[in-house]
Write an enzyme that holds these catalytic residues in place. Structure first.
Site, mmCIF file in Angstrom:
data_model
loop_
_atom_site.group_PDB
_atom_site.id
_atom_site.type_symbol
_atom_site.label_atom_id
_atom_site.label_comp_id
_atom_site.label_asym_id
_atom_site.label_seq_id
_atom_site.Cartn_x
_atom_site.Cartn_y
_atom_site.Cartn_z
ATOM 1 N N LYS A 172 0.845 -1.209 0.000
ATOM 2 C CA LYS A 172 0.000 0.000 0.000
ATOM 3 C C LYS A 172 0.878 1.256 0.000
ATOM 4 C CE LYS A 172 -3.600 2.737 0.668
ATOM 5 N NZ LYS A 172 -4.692 2.981 -0.237
ATOM 6 N N LYS A 240 -1.219 11.236 6.620
ATOM 7 C CA LYS A 240 -0.900 10.086 7.487
ATOM 8 C C LYS A 240 -0.154 9.025 6.683
ATOM 9 C CE LYS A 240 -4.015 7.112 7.665
ATOM 10 N NZ LYS A 240 -4.433 5.932 6.911
HETATM 11 N N1 LIG Z 1 -11.409 7.118 1.522
HETATM 12 C C1 LIG Z 1 -10.612 6.530 0.651
HETATM 13 O O1 LIG Z 1 -10.684 6.779 -0.564
HETATM 14 C C2 LIG Z 1 -9.604 5.494 1.117
HETATM 15 C C3 LIG Z 1 -8.997 4.691 0.145
HETATM 16 C C4 LIG Z 1 -8.078 3.724 0.535
HETATM 17 C C5 LIG Z 1 -7.753 3.587 1.884
HETATM 18 N N2 LIG Z 1 -8.345 4.402 2.827
HETATM 19 C C6 LIG Z 1 -7.960 4.189 4.228
HETATM 20 O O2 LIG Z 1 -9.029 3.533 4.874
HETATM 21 C C7 LIG Z 1 -9.153 3.991 6.225
HETATM 22 C C8 LIG Z 1 -10.530 4.593 6.435
HETATM 23 O O3 LIG Z 1 -10.704 5.653 5.505
HETATM 24 P P1 LIG Z 1 -12.135 6.382 5.364
HETATM 25 O O4 LIG Z 1 -11.992 7.318 4.214
HETATM 26 O O5 LIG Z 1 -13.237 5.383 5.385
HETATM 27 O O6 LIG Z 1 -12.109 7.239 6.717
HETATM 28 P P2 LIG Z 1 -13.316 7.965 7.474
HETATM 29 O O7 LIG Z 1 -14.464 8.209 6.554
HETATM 30 O O8 LIG Z 1 -12.704 9.107 8.197
HETATM 31 O O9 LIG Z 1 -13.796 6.852 8.519
HETATM 32 C C9 LIG Z 1 -12.975 6.447 9.577
HETATM 33 C C10 LIG Z 1 -13.719 5.444 10.415
HETATM 34 O O10 LIG Z 1 -12.887 5.019 11.500
HETATM 35 C C11 LIG Z 1 -13.561 5.236 12.733
HETATM 36 N N3 LIG Z 1 -12.571 5.566 13.757
HETATM 37 C C12 LIG Z 1 -11.558 6.456 13.663
HETATM 38 N N4 LIG Z 1 -10.856 6.487 14.810
HETATM 39 C C13 LIG Z 1 -11.430 5.597 15.636
HETATM 40 C C14 LIG Z 1 -11.152 5.170 16.960
HETATM 41 N N5 LIG Z 1 -10.111 5.669 17.661
HETATM 42 N N6 LIG Z 1 -11.950 4.246 17.518
HETATM 43 C C15 LIG Z 1 -12.990 3.736 16.815
HETATM 44 N N7 LIG Z 1 -13.310 4.091 15.557
HETATM 45 C C16 LIG Z 1 -12.535 5.012 14.985
HETATM 46 C C17 LIG Z 1 -14.501 6.391 12.444
HETATM 47 O O11 LIG Z 1 -15.536 6.437 13.403
HETATM 48 P P3 LIG Z 1 -16.427 7.778 13.610
HETATM 49 O O12 LIG Z 1 -17.552 7.656 12.619
HETATM 50 O O13 LIG Z 1 -16.885 7.723 15.022
HETATM 51 O O14 LIG Z 1 -15.524 8.970 13.330
HETATM 52 C C18 LIG Z 1 -14.990 6.008 11.051
HETATM 53 O O15 LIG Z 1 -15.933 4.970 11.113
HETATM 54 C C19 LIG Z 1 -7.998 4.996 6.440
HETATM 55 O O16 LIG Z 1 -6.893 4.324 6.994
HETATM 56 C C20 LIG Z 1 -7.688 5.466 5.026
HETATM 57 O O17 LIG Z 1 -6.353 5.910 4.910
HETATM 58 C C21 LIG Z 1 -9.276 5.329 2.471
#
Ligand SMILES: NC(=O)c1ccc[n+]([C@@H]2O[C@H](COP(=O)([O-])OP(=O)(O)OC[C@H]3O[C@@H](n4cnc5c(N)ncnc54)[C@H](OP(=O)(O)O)[C@@H]3O)[C@@H](O)[C@H]2O)c1
Length: 288
Positions: A172, A240
């Site tokens: 990744k 990050k």
């Molecule tokens: N978005 C993209 O296009 C993409 C693509 C590839 C990889 N990623 C990776 O996938 C991961 C998630 O991305 P995302 O875009 O889905 O992020 P996001 O929309 O910000 O969602 C993050 C999720 O994690 C939860 N969370 C964060 N901190 C937490 C904690 N300390 N305890 C419990 N739950 C927690 C959040 O809960 P709450 O709802 O309570 O905040 C939310 O459900 C990241 O590592 C990102 O780098 C994202």
């Protein structure tokens, strides 16, 4: 069909958990902000739980897609963490993008408990998650990967084991390194086009079919032309990821000069208030 827990219903996790439910798996979701879990159960068959531990109880597979290293530790460890609820023989599949170190640390903690651990970060963005077309790169024991792969297939276009624990996260990192400079190049190209008075749709129709074509160009040019960034992969998450890449690059002696520069450009976007904007917002920085 398996009993599955899914922890973290963000941009990515919400649709990924939905694909598992659509395949007929028995899904229990957990989200830190409970309203989002209620939203999910309102749209999909399945239950929600108040803690990762409660969600993980009885599950053969526990999938997670949270934020960073500390967030992953928070959902895995402690009295309310998933590991406390998992039985020996169960498998934890982590789709979060985190460091290879935290992966190895949690994988070792899981092994002590007789739990399998597969690092399985994803690429393909919000649209890939919604359409079930993600690229998934995995690390971990072959037997754990073999058991988890049919579940991951619910939202994957391709899924591959790259090696032992942490190898998925290293793959990744390569993905993010390859994207960083590319998005900056695309932003510079579209900024140039607008200033030169060219039509972006017409330009992209031509150049996307030549050597400059890319996923970013296909999937982001229209929203970039409109200056719309309120979706997708957040700049905060990209910083990050690039921090993880730069640290790992130092450790293995891989030079990452462009990655380091683009990381600073994303810092500018954060200072513009764009921490939650999609990574294509590098164009907004060029517009000033
Ligand atoms: N978005 C993209 O296009 C993409 C693509 C590839 C990889 N990623 C990776 O996938 C991961 C998630 O991305 P995302 O875009 O889905 O992020 P996001 O929309 O910000 O969602 C993050 C999720 O994690 C939860 N969370 C964060 N901190 C937490 C904690 N300390 N305890 C419990 N739950 C927690 C959040 O809960 P709450 O709802 O309570 O905040 C939310 O459900 C990241 O590592 C990102 O780098 C994202």
């Amino acid at each position: 069909m398996a009993q599955v827990a899914f922890l973290g219903l963000g941009v990515m996790g919400f649709p990924m958990a939905g694909h598992l439910a659509a395949k007929g798996h028995e899904v229990t979701v957990y989200n830190r902000t409970a309203a989002r879990a209620l939203d999910w159960t309102g749209r999909h068959p399945g239950r929600h739980a108040a803690t990762p531990r409660e969600a993980a109880q009885g599950a053969r597979f526990v999938m997670a897609c949270v934020g960073n290293d500390d967030d992953l530790r928070a959902v895995c460890l402690g009295p309310d963490g998933a590991f406390a609820g998992m039985a020996p023989g169960a498998i934890f599949v982590d789709h979060t993008t985190v460091s290879a170190e935290v992966t190895r640390e949690l994988s070792a903690a899981a092994r002590e408990l007789g739990i399998g651990f597969v690092d399985a970060p994803v690429s393909g963005g919000q649209a890939g998650a919604e359409n079930g077309q993600l690229s998934v790169m995995c690390g971990g024991a072959q037997a754990d990967y073999d058991a988890a792969e049919p579940l991951i297939a619910a939202y994957a276009r391709i899924c591959r084991r790259m090696g032992d624990s942490g190898a998925g996260q290293l793959a990744k990192m390569c993905n993010q390194i390859a994207i960083a400079g590319l998005v900056q190049g695309l932003a510079e190209s579209l900024n140039f086009a607008q200033r030169a008075g060219l039509s972006i749709p017409e330009l992209v129709e031509v150049i996307s079919q030549g050597a400059a074509g890319s996923w970013q160009m296909q999937n982001r040019h229209a929203t970039m032309a409109e200056g719309r960034y309120d979706f997708g992969f957040a700049v905060d998450w990209m910083r990050k990821d690039l921090g993880i890449c730069l640290k790992a690059g130092d450790e293995i002696g891989a030079a990452l000069p462009v990655t380091a520069l683009v990381d600073q450009f994303y810092k500018d976007v954060q200072l513009m208030g764009g921490g939650r904007w999609d990574t294509s917002s590098l164009l907004a920085r060029l517009k000033g």
